[in-house]
Design a protein around this motif. Structure first.
Motif, PDB file in Angstrom:
ATOM      1  N   ALA A  25       0.915  -1.151  -0.046  1.00 34.19           N
ATOM      2  CA  ALA A  25       0.088  -0.045   0.176  1.00 34.19           C
ATOM      3  C   ALA A  25       0.970   1.295  -0.063  1.00 34.19           C
ATOM      4  O   ALA A  25       0.495   2.378  -0.503  1.00 34.19           O
ATOM      5  CB  ALA A  25      -0.948  -0.113   1.172  1.00 34.19           C
ATOM      6  N   ALA A  26       1.942   1.229   0.573  1.00 29.93           N
ATOM      7  CA  ALA A  26       3.003   2.344   0.707  1.00 29.93           C
ATOM      8  C   ALA A  26       3.465   2.646  -0.414  1.00 29.93           C
ATOM      9  O   ALA A  26       3.443   3.801  -1.047  1.00 29.93           O
ATOM     10  CB  ALA A  26       4.000   2.184   1.931  1.00 29.93           C
ATOM     11  N   ILE A  27       3.926   1.621  -1.370  1.00 33.52           N
ATOM     12  CA  ILE A  27       4.601   1.643  -2.683  1.00 33.52           C
ATOM     13  C   ILE A  27       3.401   2.158  -3.541  1.00 33.52           C
ATOM     14  O   ILE A  27       3.762   3.035  -4.288  1.00 33.52           O
ATOM     15  CB  ILE A  27       5.070   0.436  -3.056  1.00 33.52           C
ATOM     16  CG1 ILE A  27       6.453   0.062  -2.106  1.00 33.52           C
ATOM     17  CG2 ILE A  27       5.398   0.343  -4.510  1.00 33.52           C
ATOM     18  CD1 ILE A  27       6.961  -1.527  -2.416  1.00 33.52           C
ATOM     19  N   SER A  28       2.333   1.659  -3.590  1.00 29.25           N
ATOM     20  CA  SER A  28       1.252   2.082  -4.335  1.00 29.25           C
ATOM     21  C   SER A  28       0.780   3.614  -4.162  1.00 29.25           C
ATOM     22  O   SER A  28       0.461   4.100  -5.113  1.00 29.25           O
ATOM     23  CB  SER A  28      -0.075   1.271  -4.252  1.00 29.25           C
ATOM     24  OG  SER A  28       0.253  -0.031  -4.454  1.00 29.25           O
ATOM     25  N   LEU A  29       0.823   4.100  -2.817  1.00 28.03           N
ATOM     26  CA  LEU A  29       0.593   5.533  -2.761  1.00 28.03           C
ATOM     27  C   LEU A  29       1.681   6.274  -3.216  1.00 28.03           C
ATOM     28  O   LEU A  29       1.575   7.320  -3.902  1.00 28.03           O
ATOM     29  CB  LEU A  29       0.789   5.567  -1.236  1.00 28.03           C
ATOM     30  CG  LEU A  29       0.070   6.973  -0.744  1.00 28.03           C
ATOM     31  CD1 LEU A  29      -1.468   6.916  -1.009  1.00 28.03           C
ATOM     32  CD2 LEU A  29       0.411   7.363   0.644  1.00 28.03           C
ATOM     33  N   VAL A  30       2.976   5.843  -3.343  1.00 29.98           N
ATOM     34  CA  VAL A  30       4.198   6.675  -3.843  1.00 29.98           C
ATOM     35  C   VAL A  30       4.088   6.713  -5.237  1.00 29.98           C
ATOM     36  O   VAL A  30       4.190   7.695  -6.033  1.00 29.98           O
ATOM     37  CB  VAL A  30       5.403   6.232  -3.102  1.00 29.98           C
ATOM     38  CG1 VAL A  30       6.619   7.120  -3.887  1.00 29.98           C
ATOM     39  CG2 VAL A  30       5.751   6.753  -1.990  1.00 29.98           C
ATOM     40  N   MET A  34       3.384   9.996  -7.817  1.00 31.01           N
ATOM     41  CA  MET A  34       4.397  10.381  -8.843  1.00 31.01           C
ATOM     42  C   MET A  34       3.728  10.380 -10.045  1.00 31.01           C
ATOM     43  O   MET A  34       3.891  11.124 -11.103  1.00 31.01           O
ATOM     44  CB  MET A  34       5.626   9.488  -8.943  1.00 31.01           C
ATOM     45  CG  MET A  34       6.433   9.636  -7.325  1.00 31.01           C
ATOM     46  SD  MET A  34       7.009  11.253  -6.952  1.00 31.01           S
ATOM     47  CE  MET A  34       8.111  11.325  -8.400  1.00 31.01           C
ATOM     48  N   ILE A  35       2.972   9.233 -10.480  1.00 28.00           N
ATOM     49  CA  ILE A  35       2.542   9.053 -11.802  1.00 28.00           C
ATOM     50  C   ILE A  35       1.379  10.325 -11.923  1.00 28.00           C
ATOM     51  O   ILE A  35       1.302  11.116 -13.114  1.00 28.00           O
ATOM     52  CB  ILE A  35       1.780   7.802 -12.056  1.00 28.00           C
ATOM     53  CG1 ILE A  35       2.867   6.680 -12.201  1.00 28.00           C
ATOM     54  CG2 ILE A  35       0.888   7.775 -13.331  1.00 28.00           C
ATOM     55  CD1 ILE A  35       2.569   5.327 -12.247  1.00 28.00           C
ATOM     56  N   GLY A  36       0.569  10.425 -11.165  1.00 28.49           N
ATOM     57  CA  GLY A  36      -0.438  11.504 -11.067  1.00 28.49           C
ATOM     58  C   GLY A  36       0.082  12.861 -11.231  1.00 28.49           C
ATOM     59  O   GLY A  36      -0.438  13.555 -12.240  1.00 28.49           O
ATOM     60  N   SER A  37       1.107  13.270 -10.459  1.00 23.80           N
ATOM     61  CA  SER A  37       1.732  14.332 -10.621  1.00 23.80           C
ATOM     62  C   SER A  37       2.414  14.520 -12.196  1.00 23.80           C
ATOM     63  O   SER A  37       2.226  15.620 -12.637  1.00 23.80           O
ATOM     64  CB  SER A  37       2.553  14.938  -9.627  1.00 23.80           C
ATOM     65  OG  SER A  37       3.597  14.079  -9.711  1.00 23.80           O
ATOM     66  N   GLY A  38       3.121  13.654 -12.465  1.00 27.77           N
ATOM     67  CA  GLY A  38       3.767  13.622 -13.733  1.00 27.77           C
ATOM     68  C   GLY A  38       2.691  13.782 -14.736  1.00 27.77           C
ATOM     69  O   GLY A  38       2.735  14.747 -15.894  1.00 27.77           O
ATOM     70  N   ILE A  39       1.411  13.135 -14.684  1.00 27.92           N
ATOM     71  CA  ILE A  39       0.696  13.121 -16.011  1.00 27.92           C
ATOM     72  C   ILE A  39      -0.122  14.696 -15.879  1.00 27.92           C
ATOM     73  O   ILE A  39      -0.362  15.268 -16.926  1.00 27.92           O
ATOM     74  CB  ILE A  39      -0.420  12.074 -15.588  1.00 27.92           C
ATOM     75  CG1 ILE A  39       0.165  10.831 -16.069  1.00 27.92           C
ATOM     76  CG2 ILE A  39      -1.810  12.413 -16.642  1.00 27.92           C
ATOM     77  CD1 ILE A  39      -0.693   9.569 -15.913  1.00 27.92           C
ATOM     78  N   PHE A  40      -0.548  15.009 -14.743  1.00 27.44           N
ATOM     79  CA  PHE A  40      -1.246  16.291 -14.826  1.00 27.44           C
ATOM     80  C   PHE A  40      -0.410  17.470 -14.936  1.00 27.44           C
ATOM     81  O   PHE A  40      -0.940  18.461 -15.566  1.00 27.44           O
ATOM     82  CB  PHE A  40      -2.219  16.235 -13.574  1.00 27.44           C
ATOM     83  CG  PHE A  40      -3.120  15.330 -13.498  1.00 27.44           C
ATOM     84  CD1 PHE A  40      -4.146  15.517 -14.185  1.00 27.44           C
ATOM     85  CD2 PHE A  40      -3.317  14.715 -12.407  1.00 27.44           C
ATOM     86  CE1 PHE A  40      -5.253  14.569 -14.367  1.00 27.44           C
ATOM     87  CE2 PHE A  40      -4.212  13.662 -12.371  1.00 27.44           C
ATOM     88  CZ  PHE A  40      -5.500  13.728 -13.406  1.00 27.44           C
ATOM     89  N   ILE A  41       1.027  17.475 -14.601  1.00 26.51           N
ATOM     90  CA  ILE A  41       1.630  18.701 -14.595  1.00 26.51           C
ATOM     91  C   ILE A  41       2.412  18.813 -16.153  1.00 26.51           C
ATOM     92  O   ILE A  41       2.657  19.865 -16.693  1.00 26.51           O
ATOM     93  CB  ILE A  41       2.594  18.935 -13.447  1.00 26.51           C
ATOM     94  CG1 ILE A  41       1.711  18.923 -12.165  1.00 26.51           C
ATOM     95  CG2 ILE A  41       3.633  19.971 -13.797  1.00 26.51           C
ATOM     96  CD1 ILE A  41       2.593  18.964 -10.808  1.00 26.51           C
TER      97      ILE A  41
END
Length: 113
Positions: A25-30, A34-41
């Protein structure tokens, strides 16, 4: 007649962090953040830069940079396996090139970051 009342012994445990999530769960959160901020920004800027190629250009850029990222991660993993010492990039530069490179990297990192 005097009676004495003994106070109950304090049995409080020391304060500890609650382990609410596991390693997966911790790895999935990180990874998700990272993917979310990379995709949106980053996608908006890349889309502006390769606008003449359309959505296909954006996908090509993502595939190429993804391959570069995996290659870099594998290179660092190999270096870490060859030199299992604390210090990361400093050790890799010091041992791989020369001590001056490691020294300059360390002080540049300190000055910039």
């Amino acid at each position: 007649m005097a009676t004495t009342s003994a106070a109950p012994a304090a049995t409080s445990s020391p304060a500890e962090f609650i382990r609410g999530i596991g390693p997966l769960a911790a790895i999935s959160l990180v990874v998700g953040s990272m993917i979310g901020s990379g995709i949106f920004i980053v996608s908006a800027d890349i889309g502006r830069q390769v606008g003449q190629w359309g959505p296909g250009g954006l996908l090509v850029v993502w595939v190429v940079t993804g391959a570069m990222t995996v290659t870099g991660a594998l290179a660092y993993a190999e270096l870490a396996a060859m030199m299992p010492k604390a210090g990361g990039q400093y050790v890799f530069l010091r041992e791989g090139l020369n001590p001056l490179s490691g020294f300059l990297y360390g002080w540049t990192l300190f000055a910039v970051i």
